[in-house]
Write an enzyme that holds these catalytic residues in place. Structure first.
Site, mmCIF file in Angstrom:
data_model
loop_
_atom_site.group_PDB
_atom_site.id
_atom_site.type_symbol
_atom_site.label_atom_id
_atom_site.label_comp_id
_atom_site.label_asym_id
_atom_site.label_seq_id
_atom_site.Cartn_x
_atom_site.Cartn_y
_atom_site.Cartn_z
ATOM 1 C CG ASP A 347 -0.197 -0.305 2.331
ATOM 2 O OD1 ASP A 347 0.962 -0.804 2.540
ATOM 3 O OD2 ASP A 347 -0.663 0.198 3.611
ATOM 4 N NE ARG A 351 -0.295 3.775 6.542
ATOM 5 C CZ ARG A 351 -1.320 4.482 5.626
ATOM 6 N NH1 ARG A 351 -1.429 5.751 5.427
ATOM 7 N NH2 ARG A 351 -2.363 3.571 5.148
ATOM 8 C CG ASP A 352 2.690 1.995 11.887
ATOM 9 O OD1 ASP A 352 1.849 2.516 11.067
ATOM 10 O OD2 ASP A 352 2.563 2.306 13.229
ATOM 11 C CD GLU A 353 -1.432 0.575 6.947
ATOM 12 O OE1 GLU A 353 -1.904 -0.509 6.497
ATOM 13 O OE2 GLU A 353 -2.162 1.384 7.346
ATOM 14 C CG ASP A 360 -4.012 -0.700 -1.344
ATOM 15 O OD1 ASP A 360 -5.151 -1.302 -0.873
ATOM 16 O OD2 ASP A 360 -3.684 0.168 -0.926
ATOM 17 C CD1 TRP A 413 -8.107 -4.557 0.675
ATOM 18 C CD2 TRP A 413 -10.173 -3.708 -0.329
ATOM 19 N NE1 TRP A 413 -8.017 -3.009 0.586
ATOM 20 C CE2 TRP A 413 -9.291 -2.417 0.028
ATOM 21 C CE3 TRP A 413 -11.369 -3.247 -0.747
ATOM 22 C CZ2 TRP A 413 -9.408 -1.309 0.036
ATOM 23 C CZ3 TRP A 413 -11.634 -2.112 -0.697
ATOM 24 C CH2 TRP A 413 -10.873 -0.887 -0.499
ATOM 25 C CD GLU A 655 -3.624 6.241 2.993
ATOM 26 O OE1 GLU A 655 -2.675 7.052 3.436
ATOM 27 O OE2 GLU A 655 -4.022 5.443 3.271
HETATM 28 C C1 BGC Z 1 -4.025 0.957 3.681
HETATM 29 C C2 BGC Z 1 -4.818 0.816 2.394
HETATM 30 C C3 BGC Z 1 -5.601 -0.253 2.509
HETATM 31 C C4 BGC Z 1 -6.827 -0.006 3.452
HETATM 32 C C5 BGC Z 1 -7.845 -1.117 3.965
HETATM 33 C C6 BGC Z 1 -4.997 1.058 4.667
HETATM 34 O O1 BGC Z 1 -4.495 1.430 6.067
HETATM 35 O O2 BGC Z 1 -3.135 1.768 3.645
HETATM 36 O O3 BGC Z 1 -4.253 1.231 1.366
HETATM 37 O O4 BGC Z 1 -6.458 -0.702 1.325
HETATM 38 O O5 BGC Z 1 -6.069 0.156 4.706
HETATM 39 O O6 BGC Z 1 -8.605 -0.303 3.646
#
Ligand code: BGC
Length: 778
Positions: A347, A351-353, A360, A413, A655
Site C-alpha cells: 500500500d 508508515r508502519d504498514e 490496492d 479486496w 493516498e
Molecule cells: C491501507 C490501504 C488499504 C486499507 C484498507 C489502509 O490502511 O493503507 O491502502 O487498502 O487500509 O482499507
C-alpha cells in the site's frame, strides 16, 4: 540439496544485535565450479572472502513464510580463493570464509501491531548449502550445522520501519557455535519472484535550514530505498537522521513525520574514524527528505546519495502528451509503482504498514502490468495469496499475512484472487497463471456464494467499501455507496471472470490433448487426461453451466435490488461507474451513463470516488460515449483531482485526494501516505483510451491488438507504447495546425483491429497512418 542442510540460529542472548554466521572451508582438490544455496527466516546478506554474493537486497524476499520461503542459488566460483595465500609453496588448498549477516526483516514485529508475526519462528535463522564441484568430477557438499559459528555483527539494531543502528568501530568478535533451529524445511522453494535490487541513485537537489534550525536535505523525488553516506568523522562520532515524505507548509515550516505513525525511519551510524561509505542493510524508507539530527561539521550535499530499491522489473510502458501536468502525473504513477513494488505490491512504503493490501493491488494491476513486466512478480504474490487463503475460500486483507483474520474477506479486496490472475493473463497471454490460480479463484467465488444472502445480495461481513471516497462527509474513510451494493457487484464481476478463465482452461486443455474440443469439454472423464490437467479436476461443462447460471442470477438479483424505473437507486458516481464497468445495467446502460455524466458535470467536473469507483470512472464514461467528460476529470486541476496533487508539488501518488489540502494543512495524521499507488490506476485509461491500446481478450498478450485512440482537443498530441512479447506496440496522434485534422501513427507487432472515428480496419504487423476530423471522434 538445501534441504539436507540445517536451519541455524544465534544464541538467544544476542538480543537485538544482528548475528553474523561464519564458516571457513577448504577445497581439497582443484575446483571446477561452486555454488551456494541460501535462505533465511529474516533477511540475509552473504559475503565470500569479503566479497558480496549476488546483489539481491532483502533476500530471500517476503512470502507466506509459514508455508513458502524462497531460497536462492548463486554461482560463487569466481569468489573462491584459488590458492592458499599464506603458503604459496604448498599445493593449492583454498581456505575460504563465508559470512552471512542476518536481520529480522519482515519476519520480525511487522505490521502496525508490532507483535511477533510468525510465532513459530521466534528467532531469525539461516540455512545454507555449498556445493564444490571438483575438476576430477567429484563433488563435496558443505551444509549449515553447528560447525558454523555466530558472532554479533556491527548492526546493533535493525527494523524495516524504524531503521538501523550501526557501530562501525572495530570490535573483537566472540565466535560461538551456531545452534540448530527446529524449523521445517519443506517450506523451502526456489526463487520465484523478481530479485530486489538497488536500481538507481539520486543526488540531493537542495539543502534547507528552517527557522527552527532543522537541517534538511531534499532529494527532489519521493522514493523508496535508503541513503548512502560517504564521509569521514572522528571515531565515536554519531550521525543520525530521519526520513520524511513532505515538509509542513502551514504553521511553522518544518520536517513532517507525524504521518509515519510509529515508524521511526531513523538511521544511526557511529563512526570508526575512517573515510567510509555506509548504507543500511535490512531496512528501507519512504522519503524525499532527510533531517540531520546528528551531524558534526558542515553539510556537503556530495556526501549523500539516495539509493532507489525495488523489484527488478523491466520497464515496458510509456506515455507522453502535450500537457506537462499530465506527464508529471504519469511520472508520479511510475514512481508510485517503483516505491511499492518491493517484492510485494504494498500500500505504501513509509508508515508502519508497508503490507500487500489485496484491494490496492487489484485496483492497480492493469496499470502495473503495462508500465512494467510484472508477470513473475504477480505469479509469486498470487501463489502467496493462494497459500494464505482460508479453507473456506476467504482471503486475508494483506498478502503475505502478518495480521491474522482481521479485515479478511472484504469485497473488492478479496476479489484480487480473481481479478489479478485474469489481468496478468490478459496482459501477458500466458494461461499458466489461470491454471495455477484457478482453485484459488474458484474458492473465492464459492466463498462469496456461501456468505451471500439467499437472494444473492451480499449483506454480511466487514467491507472497506469505496475506500477514501469523498461523498460521505469530511473525514469519512468509506464513501457513501452502500457496502452491500459494491459487494454484490463484485460478486457478479468475479463470477464473470471465473467463467472466462474456466473457458480458457477448457479450450487449452482440449487443444493440448488433441481431442476434439466439443467432445472433450462435454465429457472429460472419458479421456485419458494428465492428472495435473485442470479439466480432469472438475473443470467440465456441466459444472461451468452452474456458474453461468449463478452469474445470471446475481445480475438479476442486482438489477432487482438496485434498479427502479430504469434508474440506479444508489446515486453515487461510484455506484454508476461500477454498474457500467461490470456490465450490470442491462438495458439501462444509456440512461445510467447519462446520469453519471450529469452527476460529474453538476459537481463541476469533479470526482467523488474512492478506491472502488476511481479505476472505473473514466472508462465507464468513455466506453459509453462520454469521453469528453472523462477528459474533463483527467484534466481537472482543482481539488479533488489528480492534477491537484501535481499542482501541490507531488512526485508520487497520494493516498488521499486531500493529503495536502488547499490551505496547505494535512489530512489526519493517522492515515496520510504520499506514496500510495491506488489512484494511479488512471494510467490504464491513458494507455487504453487516450491512446486506445487494448488487447483482444480472445488473443491476449497483445497477440491481436484492439486499437481505438480517443483524442480530445484539449491535448495537442499524445503517445503511448508498450513492449509486448510480440514486439513494440505504439499509438501516437496529434492535431494538425488549425485544420482540426487528427493524424495517427500506430505501430502494431501483429494483427490489429483499428478503429479511427467511424471506420474500422483490420491490419497486419507494421506502421499504419490515418487521419480524421475531430468531429468524427465519439
Ligand atoms: C491501507 C490501504 C488499504 C486499507 C484498507 C489502509 O490502511 O493503507 O491502502 O487498502 O487500509 O482499507
Amino acid at each position: 540439496m538445501i534441504k539436507q542442510a540445517n536451519w541455524i540460529k544465534a544464541p538467544a542472548d544476542f538480543g537485538e544485535v544482528c548475528p553474523v554466521f561464519k564458516k571457513t572451508f577448504a577445497a581439497s582438490k582443484e575446483v571446477a565450479g561452486a555454488t551456494v544455496l541460501l535462505s533465511a527466516i529474516g533477511v540475509y546478506e552473504a559475503h565470500l572472502n569479503g566479497k558480496r554474493i549476488g546483489d539481491f537486497i532483502f533476500a530471500p524476499g517476503w512470502t507466506a513464510y509459514q508455508s513458502r520461503v524462497q531460497f536462492q542459488e548463486y554461482d560463487i566460483t569466481g569468489l573462491l580463493l584459488k590458492e592458499n595465500p599464506h603458503e604459496p609453496e604448498k599445493p593449492p588448498v583454498s581456505e575460504n570464509t563465508l559470512e552471512i549477516t542476518l536481520g529480522r526483516g519482515w519476519s520480525g514485529a511487522f505490521s502496525w501491531y508490532r507483535h511477533i508475526t510468525y510465532p513459530q519462528y521466534p528467532q531469525s535463522a539461516i540455512i545454507c548449502a555449498i556445493k564444490l564441484k571438483y575438476a576430477d568430477g567429484t563433488e563435496e557438499i558443505i551444509i549449515s550445522d553447528e560447525s558454523f559459528n555466530a558472532a554479533k555483527s556491527n548492526i546493533l539494531y535493525s527494523d524495516i520501519y524504524d531503521g538501523e543502528i550501526y557501530d562501525a568501530r572495530p570490535s573483537k568478535k566472540e565466535w560461538v557455535p551456531a545452534e540448530i533451529a527446529d524449523y521445517p524445511k519443506d517450506i523451502l522453494i526456489p526463487q520465484q519472484g523478481d530479485y530486489v535490487r538497488e536500481i538507481e541513485e539520486i543526488k540531493p537537489v537542495k539543502f534547507i535550514k528552517t527557522l527552527i534550525k532543522e537541517r534538511i536535505i531534499d532529494f527532489g523525488q519521493n522514493l523508496t530505498g535508503y541513503v548512502k553516506i560517504n564521509t569521514k568523522k572522528p571515531s565515536g562520532d554519531v550521525i543520525e537522521f530521519r526520513h520524511a515524505e513532505v515538509l509542513r507548509e502551514k504553521g511553522t515550516f518544518r520536517f513532517y513525520t507525524e504521518n509515519l505513525r510509529t515508524a521511526l525511519q531513523r538511521m544511526t551510524y557511529i563512526s570508526n574514524g575512517e573515510q567510509t561509505e555506509y548504507k543500511p542493510h535490512f531496512t528501507f524508507q519512504g522519503f524525499r527528505y532527510i533531517k540531520l539530527d546528528k551531524w558534526s561539521g558542515d553539510v556537503d550535499l556530495d556526501d549523500f546519495t539516495a539509493v532507489v530499491v525495488h523489484s527488478d522489473m523491466k520497464r515496458t510502458g510509456y506515455f507522453e502528451c502535450s500537457n506537462e501536468k499530465v506527464n508529471q502525473l504519469f511520472k508520479n504513477i511510475i514512481w508510485g509503482q517503483k516505491g511499492n513494488f518491493l517484492d510485494v505490491p504494498t500500500d505504501c512504503p513509509q508508515r508502519d504498514e508497508r503490507c500487500g493490501w489485496t484491494g490496492d493491488a487489484q485496483v492497480f494491476v492493469r496499470t502495473a502490468s503495462y508500465n512494467y513486466d510484472v508477470k513473475r512478480f504477480f505469479e509469486k504474490w498470487l501463489a502467496d495469496l493462494a497459500a494464505e487463503q482460508y479453507e473456506d475460500g476467504g482471503v486475508p486483507a494483506v498478502i503475505p499475512n502478518p495480521i491474522g483474520e482481521m479485515y479478511a474477506n472484504s469485497t473488492a479486496w478479496g476479489d484480487a484472487a480473481v481479478i489479478c490472475p485474469w489481468q496478468i493473463y490478459l496482459t501477458y497471454g500466458d494461461s499458466d497463471i489461470l491454471k495455477t490460480q484457478f482453485d484459488s479463484m474458484k474458492k473465492w467465488v464459492d466463498y462469496v456464494r456461501s456468505v451471500a444472502d439467499e437472494n444473492l445480495i451480499w449483506t454480511e461481513g466487514t467491507h472497506f467499501g469505496d475506500w477514501l471516497a469523498l461523498d460521505n462527509g469530511e473525514g469519512a474513510n468509506s464513501g457513501a455507496t452502500p457496502k452491500e451494493y459494491i459487494a454484490t457487484a463484485y460478486f457478479a464481476y468475479s463470477t464473470s471472470l471465473l467463467i472466462k478463465a474456466w473457458k480458457v482452461l477448457m479450450k487449452d486443455s482440449c487443444e493440448k490433448n488433441s481431442i476434439k474440443n466439443e467432445l472433450c469439454r462435454k465429457n472429460p472423464s472419458q479421456y485419458d487426461l494428465d492428472e495435473t490437467d485442470p479439466i480432469k479436476n472438475n473443470l467440465n461443462e456441466m459444472e461451468l453451466s452452474e456458474y453461468e447460471n449463478l452469474y445470471k442470477d446475481i445480475v438479476a438479483a442486482f438489477q432487482n435490488e438496485y434498479i427502479k424505473d430504469g434508474k440506479l437507486t444508489v446515486k453515487t458516481q461510484t455506484a454508476h461507474a461500477v454498474a457500467l464497468y461490470f456490465d450490470l445495467c442491462g438495458e439501462n446502460k444509456a440512461s445510467t451513463v447519462k446520469d453519471l455524466a450529469d452527476m460529474v458535470i453538476a459537481n463541476g467536473n469533479k470526482l467523488t470516488t474512492g478506491f472502488v469507483g476511481t479505476p472505473y470512472l473514466l472508462h465507464a464514461l468513455s466506453d459509453n460515449g462520454y469521453s469528453e467528460v472523462a477528459y474533463s476529470l483527467l484534466l481537472q486541476e482543482e481539488f479533488p483531482s489528480w492534477l491537484f496533487s501535481v499542482n501541490k508539488g507531488a512526485t508520487t501518488i497520494w493516498e488521499h485526494w486531500d493529503g495536502i489540502k488547499e490551505d496547505g494543512s494535512f489530512w489526519s495524521e493517522g492515515m496520510n501516505s504520499f506514496n500510495h499507488y491506488a489512484f494511479g490506476a488512471v494510467a490504464d485509461w491513458m494507455y487504453g483510451v487516450v491512446c486506445g491500446i487494448n488487447t483482444d481478450e480472445n488473443a491476449p498478450g497483445f497477440e491481436h491488438v484492439i486499437l481505438k485512440p480517443v483524442p480530445d482537443k484539449r491535448l495537442e498530441h499524445a503517445s503511448a507504447s508498450i513492449d509486448t512479447k510480440y514486439g513494440k506496440l505504439s499509438s501516437k496522434w496529434h492535431y494538425e495546425g488549425e485544420s482540426g485534422k487528427i493524424i495517427y501513427e500506430l505501430e502494431v507487432p501483429n494483427t490489429a483491429t483499428i478503429t479511427i472515428g467511424d471506420n474500422t480496419y483490420e491490419t497486419g504487423k507494421g506502421i499504419h497512418r490515418y487521419e480524421t476530423d475531430h468531429d468524427q471522434i465519439n
